[in-house]
Design an enzyme around this catalytic site. Structure first.
Site, PDB file in Angstrom:
ATOM      1  N   PRO A 185       0.846  -1.200   0.000  1.00  0.00           N
ATOM      2  CA  PRO A 185       0.000   0.000   0.000  1.00  0.00           C
ATOM      3  C   PRO A 185       0.877   1.244   0.000  1.00  0.00           C
ATOM      4  CG  PRO A 185      -0.045  -1.086   2.146  1.00  0.00           C
ATOM      5  CD  PRO A 185       0.773  -1.958   1.259  1.00  0.00           C
ATOM      6  N   LYS A 186       0.425   2.274  -0.662  1.00  0.00           N
ATOM      7  CA  LYS A 186       1.145   3.554  -0.651  1.00  0.00           C
ATOM      8  C   LYS A 186       0.626   4.332   0.562  1.00  0.00           C
ATOM      9  CE  LYS A 186       2.464   7.447  -3.556  1.00  0.00           C
ATOM     10  NZ  LYS A 186       2.092   8.507  -2.594  1.00  0.00           N
TER      11      LYS A 186
END
Length: 556
Positions: free
Chosen positions: A121-122
């Site tokens: 995930p960013k």
């Protein structure tokens, strides 16, 4: 906040390039100078005081808009436009930044040339370098410009989530990661970013007070010169206390797998806010070769924005069936989810004036329930603002039953209403069809079409004979619609509950009712009863009813 060049790259790729404004160079210089100065003030408050005076979303999109204008008018940013690095401490290993792919096709091309791929995930926070020497955390540095940043060691050492001592492979290491705001039960699709990035930055940079650093977590996304095997890398990090990296790092081979993870992390519970996903290759160069803007072994794929910045092209006014004037903003087209948004309702003239919106302003729009565009806020007002003059408030529920130049908007709104499914149900006849018929046959009033013959309709310019015959049959069928449907066609201001309770079934009976009698019906108070009596005795309404009687319409 990002280094200016990185910000432009990050956002420019995500935008559908808008048409350049039709400005003179002098006006362009004015507009760019004003917006640039405002962004500089926001940046100064952010970098110097840890204050966020505007949301991350608005800051990023307005910065991208300024970049677009500069591109259009060949205007280079000055040193005043570039957010200060606010730090002179050199990173042992530079932060490369991440290229943002525009969509799935660009990602697919990138994946063809890279191997040993992993998705994460960013995490939406602020980047940091953690330096461990001989097992101790000796330095923490903000991202800054990627080469140099601010010394955050004292603050980071107070964050419980970050170990002060490490052993084994990590005892002498440089780690890069994201400081984030802990958010239990966070679902990105429902809650959005919550301005998490700015909140964390504020905690880290605030000099006064005691920031609650126990609310900050860390996600390590890079271990330069660490083990070449990603499973070994995340296992060592987990053993040291950085467990989130292993939990949210997954091997992927296809773009479909990446997309599946992207969707899952958008819609499921996470302990942090995110703004997309990151795909990285475990095959990395030695840390000494890392440079800002040169990390080609990692890319990001951001989520579609929940709201989007749009420029107002024009303000338009429309008179509705009941005479209410509504205001619509025509926008430079923007993409929201799967919709191309070009118009947004601003409500009444009074609300438009309160919102203070003019062509050239920048507004934030999103999708409400059922995908209807809505205005969230005005985020920027230009220098030279000229507002149009709204129509005079001369319209009411009792105007424009007859066609006249000043009445055409309300007149056509009445025709569209009466042909709708819930009223007379004239299938396939919308505003453009009514305008065509009126242009050819010059309607006197909203029921003039009832007198058109089969021959007239079949010879209407713009209609073929078959379509004209079809309309004639539909107009004939309409004659047999129930009386209450014709009451609706006249826009009698009668609540639905009251209409169902009526015992009267003819126009004369309704016209003879007095206010006290109307008030016995559900949903009708003193004012509404008075308006009903006024409506049934208005000369235009009386004339309409008399004309319908000549056409043999039931109840008249």
């Amino acid at each position: 906040m990002w280094k200016w060049a990185g910000l432009v790259l990050m956002l420019w790729n995500g935008y559908v390039m808008a048409v350049c404004p039709a400005w003179s160079q002098a006006k362009a210089d004015q507009e760019m100078a004003k917006l640039s100065a405002q962004i500089a003030r926001w940046s100064e408050a952010y970098w110097q005081e840890g204050k966020s005076e505007v949301s991350d979303e608005v800051y990023d999109q307005l910065s991208a808009r300024l970049a677009q204008w500069r591109f259009c008018f060949n205007n280079e940013p000055t040193s005043d436009d570039i957010p200060p690095a606010n730090g002179m401490v050199k990173h042992p290993i530079a932060h490369t930044g991440v290229h943002k792919v525009v969509g799935i096709n660009e990602l697919r091309q990138w994946m063809k040339t890279h191997h040993d791929l992993w998705v994460q995930p960013k995490v939406d926070g602020v980047a940091v370098t953690l330096v461990y020497r001989k097992g101790k955390l000796v330095q923490a540095i903000s991202r800054g410009d990627g080469m140099k940043g601010e010394d955050w060691t004292a603050q980071v050492q107070k964050i419980p989530a970050i170990p002060l001592t490490l052993q084994g492979a990590l005892a002498d290491s440089v780690l890069q990661g994201e400081l984030f705001l802990r958010s239990e039960g966070h679902i990105q699709q429902q809650k959005g970013g919550m301005n998490a990035r700015a909140k964390v930055a504020g905690m880290m940079m605030r000099q006064s007070g005691k920031p609650t650093l126990d609310k900050i977590g860390v996600f390590i996304w890079a271990w330069p010169d660490g083990p070449s095997s990603m499973p070994q890398r995340v296992a060592e990090l987990a053993k040291a206390g950085f467990s989130l990296t292993g939990r949210y790092t997954r091997a992927v081979r296809t773009v479909e797998e990446v997309e599946q993870n992207k969707t899952e992390w958008l819609t499921s519970v996470l302990p942090f806010a995110t703004d997309g996903i990151v795909v990285r290759s475990a095959i990395e160069p030695a840390g000494e070769h890392w440079q800002p803007g040169a990390g080609d072994w990692v890319v990001a794929w951001k989520y579609s924005p929940v709201s989007q910045l749009a420029e107002v092209k024009a303000i338009q006014f429309a008179v509705g069936r009941t005479g209410r004037i509504s205001v619509v903003a025509s926008l430079e087209p923007v993409q929201l989810d799967d919709k191309r948004v070009q118009r947004v309702s601003l409500g009444s003239v009074g609300r438009w004036r309160t919102l203070d919106i003019a062509p050239g302003d920048q507004v934030l729009v999103s999708l409400a329930g059922q995908g209807i565009p809505r205005l969230d806020k005005v985020v920027w007002r230009g220098v030279d603002r000229v507002k149009p003059t709204p129509p005079p408030p001369n319209f009411s529920p009792l105007t424009c039953f007859y066609a006249s130049p000043e009445c055409l908007e309300q007149f056509f709104a009445r025709l569209v209403w009466l042909s709708s499914k819930q009223i007379l149900d004239i299938e396939g006849l919308g505003e453009s069809g009514w305008r065509l018929l009126h242009q050819a046959h010059h309607f006197e009033h909203i029921f003039s079409w009832l007198s058109l013959t089969q021959e007239q309709l079949q010879n209407t310019p713009g209609l073929n004979a078959s379509r004209g015959l079809q309309l004639w049959h539909r107009f004939e069928r309409v004659r047999h619609q129930p009386f209450m449907r014709w009451i609706g066609a006249l826009s009698v201001p009668l609540p639905q509950a009251a209409a169902k309770a009526l015992n009267e079934h003819s126009w004369q009976q309704l016209r003879d009712k007095e206010a006290v009698s109307w008030r016995l019906l559900p949903g009708i108070g003193l004012e509404k009863a008075r308006k009903l009596v006024e409506f049934f005795h208005d000369p235009a309404i009386v004339a309409m009813a008399a004309w319908l009687r000549t056409q043999g319409i039931q109840g008249f």
